[in-house]
Design an enzyme around this catalytic site. Structure first.
Site, PDB file in Angstrom:
ATOM      1  N   GLY A 219       0.833  -1.206   0.000  1.00 13.45           N
ATOM      2  CA  GLY A 219       0.000   0.000   0.000  1.00 13.45           C
ATOM      3  C   GLY A 219       0.859   1.244   0.000  1.00 13.45           C
ATOM      4  N   ASN A 220       0.253   2.372   0.202  1.00 18.35           N
ATOM      5  CA  ASN A 220       1.028   3.604   0.350  1.00 18.35           C
ATOM      6  C   ASN A 220       0.335   4.494   1.372  1.00 18.35           C
ATOM      7  OD1 ASN A 220      -0.788   5.639  -1.053  1.00 18.35           O
ATOM      8  ND2 ASN A 220      -0.526   4.130  -2.689  1.00 18.35           N
ATOM      9  N   ARG A 221       0.975   5.620   1.695  1.00 22.70           N
ATOM     10  CA  ARG A 221       0.524   6.384   2.847  1.00 22.70           C
ATOM     11  C   ARG A 221      -0.450   7.513   2.502  1.00 22.70           C
ATOM     12  NH1 ARG A 221       6.093   6.633   6.208  1.00 22.70           N
ATOM     13  NH2 ARG A 221       4.981   8.270   7.316  1.00 22.70           N
ATOM     14  N   ALA A 222      -1.034   7.484   1.307  1.00 22.05           N
ATOM     15  CA  ALA A 222      -1.987   8.553   0.961  1.00 22.05           C
ATOM     16  C   ALA A 222      -3.119   8.582   1.993  1.00 22.05           C
ATOM     17  CB  ALA A 222      -2.552   8.298  -0.434  1.00 22.05           C
TER      18      ALA A 222
END
Ligand code: C5P
Length: 406
Positions: A219-222
């Site tokens: 995932g990513n931290r958006a």
């Protein structure tokens, strides 16, 4: 008062309602700033508010004692009716969890709540509290209810809290709060705010999660905040709004249709299905560029050897929209986050993906939280905006889009 003529709030009557939180001392600065911009200000305080900041301070600033008591026998008349009818707008600052919960339920048992119940004009809540309180579902429900009932909310912002910790719960800056007051009456506010009436817009928001096995993902931290702010702004301007959201726990803005997705491919499907019905599409999501080449049905076991993951490219949803589009709509907007040569990369993206506007983040000016510095890059050139809240950036993007819609 001829010196005040022409100031943005000249002739406006604003009631500042002070709740009981440490940020109450900043209500003093809000009163000052409202006055500096030409407003006539009166103050009401809850009992708790008056424990945090001295009523005498407000008497001195406004030339009138603040209103503290619904039961003052010296006042002949109905104080809440008089105050609510006097005010062109009410600013609740700081809006505490308790005050908002009570207001959301229509409690009217002190001077602030009874006056809110009698408000003739718009009400702006400027919340401030510990981040854990802000995120508490009961608080989020109250805020959503206040907004659904037509209330306006500014902040809170991410930053240093009274406890010394950092988080989302800090009162918006006094200037930001007064900017929001101005927007309540903004120049041509009514027509401008409904300039997307009859239009359908779609926004993507948040990260995407690419599953490796039943319990793990990439995932990513958006945070999703930019996309949610865009959705709220568009709904306020009269658009019918579809928000395609990757995994994030933000509250759905009032009046917005939300479609939850997880992976880039699910997001692509949801967006392509609705492309034809959209007048504008804004891709604010941080779509994962890669996904695991294979999904393991069972949990991947650990072993002694290094584990290699093979990743394959995800579809570029925005570029796909650019290619699929026939004609001027949907208007397409993308975002760009680069660490260097920000504008050059944004322009490349504009051309390569066949989109109309790229919103480029300037990470060197600070990134994340509730505010950003961005440039709007289109075929004609670029404009760097000052540091703005994500909501204000959203409005600037819709200003741009509204001009391009047939
Ligand atoms: O190419 P880059 O990822 O920098 O472009 C960012 C823009 O493209 C954003 O608007 C993002 O939502 C969109 N995007 C997309 N599909 C991808 C990757 C990015 O639509 N797979």
């Amino acid at each position: 008062m001829s010196a005040a003529a022409g100031l943005p709030l000249t002739g406006r009557k604003i009631l500042v309602a002070v709740g009981g939180g440490i940020a109450a001392f900043k209500a003093v600065l809000v009163v000052r700033e409202l006055q500096r911009r030409g407003a006539k200000v009166r103050v009401a305080m809850t009992k708790a508010g008056a424990r945090f900041v001295g009523p005498v301070t407000f008497s001195g600033l406004t030339g009138e004692p603040p209103h503290l008591d619904l039961w003052n026998p010296g006042y002949a008349g109905e104080l809440h009716v008089e105050l609510g009818g006097w005010a062109d707008a009410i600013v609740v600052c700081p809006a505490t969890m308790n005050l908002m919960a009570r207001a959301a339920h229509g409690f009217a048992d002190d001077v602030v709540l009874a006056t809110l119940a009698c408000a003739r004009g718009p009400v702006l809540f400027a919340p401030a509290m510990h981040a854990r309180m802000w995120e508490r579902p009961a608080n989020q429900r109250a805020v959503a209810q206040l907004e659904a009932d037509g209330g306006h909310v500014v902040g809170p912002v991410v930053g240093l809290l009274a406890s010394g910790e950092s988080g989302a719960g800090r009162l918006a800056e006094p200037e930001t709060i007064v900017d929001a007051v101005e927007r309540l009456f903004g120049e041509g506010a009514a027509p401008r705010q409904r300039d997307l009436e009859g239009k359908h817009v779609m926004i993507s928001a948040g990260p995407t999660y690419e599953d490796l096995d039943p319990v793990r993902y990439l995932g990513n931290r958006a945070s999703g905040r930019m996309g949610f702010a865009l959705a709220a702004a568009a709904a306020d301007r009269g658009a019918s709004v579809t928000l395609v959201a990757g995994p994030c726990e933000l509250r759905t803005p009032a009046g917005v249709e939300r479609i939850d997705v997880r992976s880039a491919r699910q997001m692509e499907l949801a967006i392509l299905e609705r492309m034809g019905a959209s007048d504008a599409i804004v891709m604010a999501a941080a779509v994962a560029d890669y996904r695991p080449a294979r999904f393991s049905e069972g949990k991947i076991k650990k072993g002694d050897q290094p584990l290699q993951l093979t990743l394959v490219r995800n579809p570029d949803i925005l570029a796909g929209l650019g290619q699929a589009r026939r004609g001027p709509t949907p208007v397409l907007v993308g975002f760009a986050l680069e660490t260097e040569n920000v504008l050059a990369h944004a322009r490349l993206k504009l051309e390569r993906k066949g989109v109309d506007l790229v919103v480029a983040n300037h990470p060197e000016d600070g990134f994340g939280g509730d505010e950003n510095v961005v440039s709007l890059v289109d075929a004609e050139g670029d404009e760097k905006l000052p540091r703005l809240t994500k909501r204000a950036i959203g409005d600037r993007i819709w200003d741009w889009v509204a001009q391009r819609l047939p």
